[in-house]
Design a protein around this motif. Structure first.
Motif, PDB file in Angstrom:
ATOM      1  N   VAL A 152      -7.883  -6.962   0.386  1.00 29.12           N
ATOM      2  CA  VAL A 152      -7.947  -5.962  -0.673  1.00 29.12           C
ATOM      3  C   VAL A 152      -7.829  -4.566  -0.072  1.00 29.12           C
ATOM      4  CG1 VAL A 152      -9.439  -4.937  -2.429  1.00 29.12           C
ATOM      5  CG2 VAL A 152      -9.285  -7.418  -2.236  1.00 29.12           C
ATOM      6  N   MET A 153      -8.557  -4.337   1.009  1.00 26.91           N
ATOM      7  CA  MET A 153      -8.522  -3.030   1.669  1.00 26.91           C
ATOM      8  C   MET A 153      -7.128  -2.716   2.202  1.00 26.91           C
ATOM      9  SD  MET A 153     -11.529  -1.868   1.293  1.00 26.91           S
ATOM     10  CE  MET A 153     -13.292  -2.193   1.299  1.00 26.91           C
ATOM     11  N   TYR A 154      -6.460  -3.707   2.787  1.00 30.31           N
ATOM     12  CA  TYR A 154      -5.143  -3.472   3.369  1.00 30.31           C
ATOM     13  C   TYR A 154      -4.090  -3.201   2.290  1.00 30.31           C
ATOM     14  CZ  TYR A 154      -7.457  -5.817   7.301  1.00 30.31           C
ATOM     15  OH  TYR A 154      -8.342  -6.192   8.267  1.00 30.31           O
ATOM     16  N   SER A 155      -4.152  -3.946   1.182  1.00 28.79           N
ATOM     17  CA  SER A 155      -3.123  -3.850   0.140  1.00 28.79           C
ATOM     18  C   SER A 155      -3.340  -2.672  -0.804  1.00 28.79           C
ATOM     19  CB  SER A 155      -3.072  -5.150  -0.672  1.00 28.79           C
ATOM     20  OG  SER A 155      -2.697  -6.246   0.139  1.00 28.79           O
ATOM     21  N   TYR A 156      -4.577  -2.226  -0.943  1.00 31.36           N
ATOM     22  CA  TYR A 156      -4.886  -1.155  -1.900  1.00 31.36           C
ATOM     23  C   TYR A 156      -5.495   0.064  -1.214  1.00 31.36           C
ATOM     24  CZ  TYR A 156      -4.161  -4.702  -5.514  1.00 31.36           C
ATOM     25  OH  TYR A 156      -3.618  -5.669  -6.332  1.00 31.36           O
TER      26      TYR A 156
ATOM     27  N   LEU B 218      -0.072  -3.313  10.426  1.00 32.41           N
ATOM     28  CA  LEU B 218      -0.629  -2.445   9.387  1.00 32.41           C
ATOM     29  C   LEU B 218      -0.396  -0.977   9.730  1.00 32.41           C
ATOM     30  CD1 LEU B 218      -4.064  -4.262   8.885  1.00 32.41           C
ATOM     31  CD2 LEU B 218      -2.192  -4.241   7.252  1.00 32.41           C
ATOM     32  N   LEU B 219      -0.727  -0.602  10.966  1.00 33.29           N
ATOM     33  CA  LEU B 219      -0.591   0.792  11.387  1.00 33.29           C
ATOM     34  C   LEU B 219       0.864   1.237  11.356  1.00 33.29           C
ATOM     35  CD1 LEU B 219      -1.727   3.401  12.545  1.00 33.29           C
ATOM     36  CD2 LEU B 219      -1.623   2.359  14.827  1.00 33.29           C
ATOM     37  N   PHE B 220       1.762   0.401  11.845  1.00 31.71           N
ATOM     38  CA  PHE B 220       3.183   0.739  11.868  1.00 31.71           C
ATOM     39  C   PHE B 220       3.703   0.979  10.450  1.00 31.71           C
ATOM     40  CE2 PHE B 220       7.709  -0.916  12.587  1.00 31.71           C
ATOM     41  CZ  PHE B 220       8.158   0.325  13.011  1.00 31.71           C
ATOM     42  N   THR B 221       3.287   0.132   9.519  1.00 33.65           N
ATOM     43  CA  THR B 221       3.733   0.274   8.135  1.00 33.65           C
ATOM     44  C   THR B 221       3.165   1.530   7.501  1.00 33.65           C
ATOM     45  OG1 THR B 221       3.764  -2.142   7.980  1.00 33.65           O
ATOM     46  CG2 THR B 221       3.942  -0.917   5.927  1.00 33.65           C
TER      47      THR B 221
ATOM     48  N   ALA C 144       0.821  -1.211   0.000  1.00 31.16           N
ATOM     49  CA  ALA C 144       0.000   0.000   0.000  1.00 31.16           C
ATOM     50  C   ALA C 144       0.855   1.261   0.000  1.00 31.16           C
ATOM     51  CB  ALA C 144      -0.937   0.001   1.208  1.00 31.16           C
ATOM     52  N   ILE C 145       2.018   1.209   0.660  1.00 33.01           N
ATOM     53  CA  ILE C 145       2.874   2.398   0.680  1.00 33.01           C
ATOM     54  C   ILE C 145       4.009   2.298  -0.332  1.00 33.01           C
ATOM     55  CG2 ILE C 145       2.304   2.884   3.089  1.00 33.01           C
ATOM     56  CD1 ILE C 145       5.757   1.812   2.539  1.00 33.01           C
TER      57      ILE C 145
END
Length: 548
Positions: free
Chosen positions: A360-364, A243-246, A53-54
């Motif tokens: 999908v939500m996490y990766s995009y 997820l949040l840390f990334t 995502a980033i």
């Protein structure tokens, strides 16, 4: 003990009503400490999920130099504003593999738009932008592979996980794979080729396929039934933290290379050191016939004031006193309803959960916010989603023990469907259907509510149930195979999203995910028993009753 299949629960649930003797006071802190350490494996899983995502926006859309920071010879401010858009458009029109274009400005300045290393050169000065290191730019198809290849690796890791956990135990499986996770992140940090990036992501997937399953089973098997739900759901809470840390690292401007370096060191070194200090699962030790070692492990986990004799005997009985089932015997046991019913239920939970779109939500995340054209910075929006995921997972630690597995799953499925429906409705309005003005707050509110609900309910509980429902003799193989199903569903959902979005539009894709969430509710209502407050041995006895 009385079982009630129609109500999907056991009665009575009060240990005193069943004549269970008091065994002393259980100390919770050893179990909590062990569970927290093992859950670092799922912190790593969260970083692997969120990293595309980033990283993908940085790898596919290299930033041009800001002309306002480099004053030109004549009319600098107006000239910079005039040509900034032209530079970006020219860069976007160039194709991968073409010679980088050269754009001439009004005062004979030129900007070389080299995809590997570009500099700003001016006719009246020798100053230039600081040189950039050799970079990697990804095409659309390469970016899709980079974002989703970890699911292929996770499937391979799940295949390896069953035999590895069965022979060496969950703790050693984590110890073996964690150094490879560290090496993969360092490879991404140093990579200059797409092949290295995608290979490292593949290895990361293989490793999380092993460590994710191993840590989940480990937490289930070391925990007492009174806290098993909360301690097992810690793994999903740590996924949210990952997820949040990334996302936070992405917002900080650290860059995709140093983000990978940081993720590799900060997470995996504590996991390797910590997990080496704790005992193996007493239930795994029971399957190896190591009764005394199992007693020592239980004494450490429950505290010296707790009499572990009764619990140990039940564990040794369920573990067949060390008699070892071969792979063939475990496969043949699938003919037994007491084995295939919990196994199919577990697989169904994973399929419908993943087709409702969490990965999908996490990766995009950033990609979705960019498509929604929200006024809030997409990277800031992703951090808000990450915060919602952590908060949801924290709520889930309480919900899973207070409300129970069945009610939480059903309410979560309905809530996720509503959030997805709202997100699809936003894109429907955005495309001008019906002439209704769409609101900018709706996609962010929908994503946050979806992530909050999923983090508290339908994301952690299937993992908990996949270890709770399966009998001990089939748990290592069954958990591994159900995780293969999980990662296959994740891969299909993640890989298909860009294509579905292009061909059907997001106004159709997100409602389709909502239908899957509602299908999950139906599956839970029809097949899932309530496991709250029951020991693993009692759950196994419940499914054995289906044979009668």
């Amino acid at each position: 003990m009385v079982f009630s299949l129609s109500q999907r629960e056991w009665r009575p649930a009060d240990p005193k009503a069943e004549g269970k003797p008091a065994s002393g006071t259980i100390k919770l802190w050893p179990q909590v400490l062990v569970a927290l350490t093992a859950s670092l494996a799922h912190l790593s899983l969260g970083t692997v999920l969120a990293y595309p995502a980033i990283a993908v926006p940085q790898l596919t859309k290299p930033l041009l130099p800001d002309p306002s920071q480099y004053p030109l010879k004549t009319g600098a401010g107006e000239l910079n504003r005039r040509h900034n858009t032209t530079l970006q458009e020219t860069f976007n029109q160039s194709q991968v593999g073409e010679a980088p274009p050269l754009v001439y400005l009004l005062d004979n300045s030129t900007v070389s738009l080299d995809r590997l290393n570009y500099t700003l050169t001016r006719s009246d000065t020798s100053s230039s932008l600081p040189p950039r290191p050799h970079e990697v730019w990804l095409s659309h198809s390469q970016a899709t592979w980079f974002a989703s290849v970890h699911t292929t690796g996770a499937i391979m890791g799940s295949v390896v996980c069953g035999p590895l956990v069965s022979s060496m135990g969950q703790r050693r499986a984590i110890l073996i794979t964690s150094p490879f996770i560290l090496a993969s992140w360092l490879t991404i940090w140093a990579a200059s080729l797409f092949s290295l990036l995608v290979s490292a992501r593949l290895v990361l997937g293989i490793c999380i396929g092993v460590t994710g399953t191993a840590a989940q089973i480990y937490n289930v098997e070391i925990a007492h039934e009174s806290v098993r739900g909360s301690l097992t759901c810690l793994t999903d809470f740590f996924v949210g933290l990952g997820l949040l840390f990334t996302y936070a690292l992405g917002m900080s401007g650290l860059g995709w290379r140093w983000t990978a370096f940081t993720l590799g060191l900060v997470i995996n070194l504590p996991l390797i050191i910590g997990i080496a200090m704790f005992p193996d699962s007493p239930r795994w030790l029971a399957t190896r016939g190591r009764k005394e070692d199992a007693r020592k492990a239980l004494s450490f986990l429950r505290g010296s004031n707790y009499d572990v004799s009764a619990e140990l005997e039940n564990i040794m009985k369920a573990g067949n006193g060390g008699s070892k089932n071969t792979l063939g015997q475990q496969v043949r046991s699938l003919k037994n309803p007491g084995v295939y019913m919990p196994f199919l239920t577990s697989c169904g939970l994973f399929i419908f959960t993943q087709f409702s779109g969490p990965y999908v939500m996490y990766s995009y995340t950033i990609y979705i916010f960019q498509a929604a054209k929200v006024s809030v910075n997409p990277y800031l929006s992703s951090v808000l989603v990450g915060v919602a995921r952590v908060v949801g997972s924290a709520v889930g630690l309480v919900v899973v023990e207070r409300a129970g597995r069945r009610p939480a799953m059903m309410v979560g499925g309905i809530g996720a469907a509503l959030s997805l429906g709202c997100l699809g409705f936003y894109f429907f309005l955005q495309n001008g259907h019906g002439g209704v003005r769409y609101e900018q707050w709706l996609p962010l509110a929908s994503m946050i509510s979806y992530t909050l609900i999923v983090g508290a309910t339908i994301s952690p509980i299937p993992f908990l149930l996949s270890s709770e429902l399966l009998p001990l003799s089939f748990r290592s193989l069954g958990s591994a195979v159900s995780k293969i199903v999980f990662y296959l569903a994740s891969m299909v959902a993640t890989c298909s999203f860009p294509t579905l979005k292009e061909n059907l539009g997001p106004e159709v894709v997100f409602p389709l995910y909502a239908v899957s969430a509602l299908s999950l509710v139906l599956l839970v209502w029809k097949t899932l028993p309530e496991t709250k407050g029951r020991s693993l041995e009692e759950i196994e006895e419940y499914y054995k009753g289906l044979n009668k």
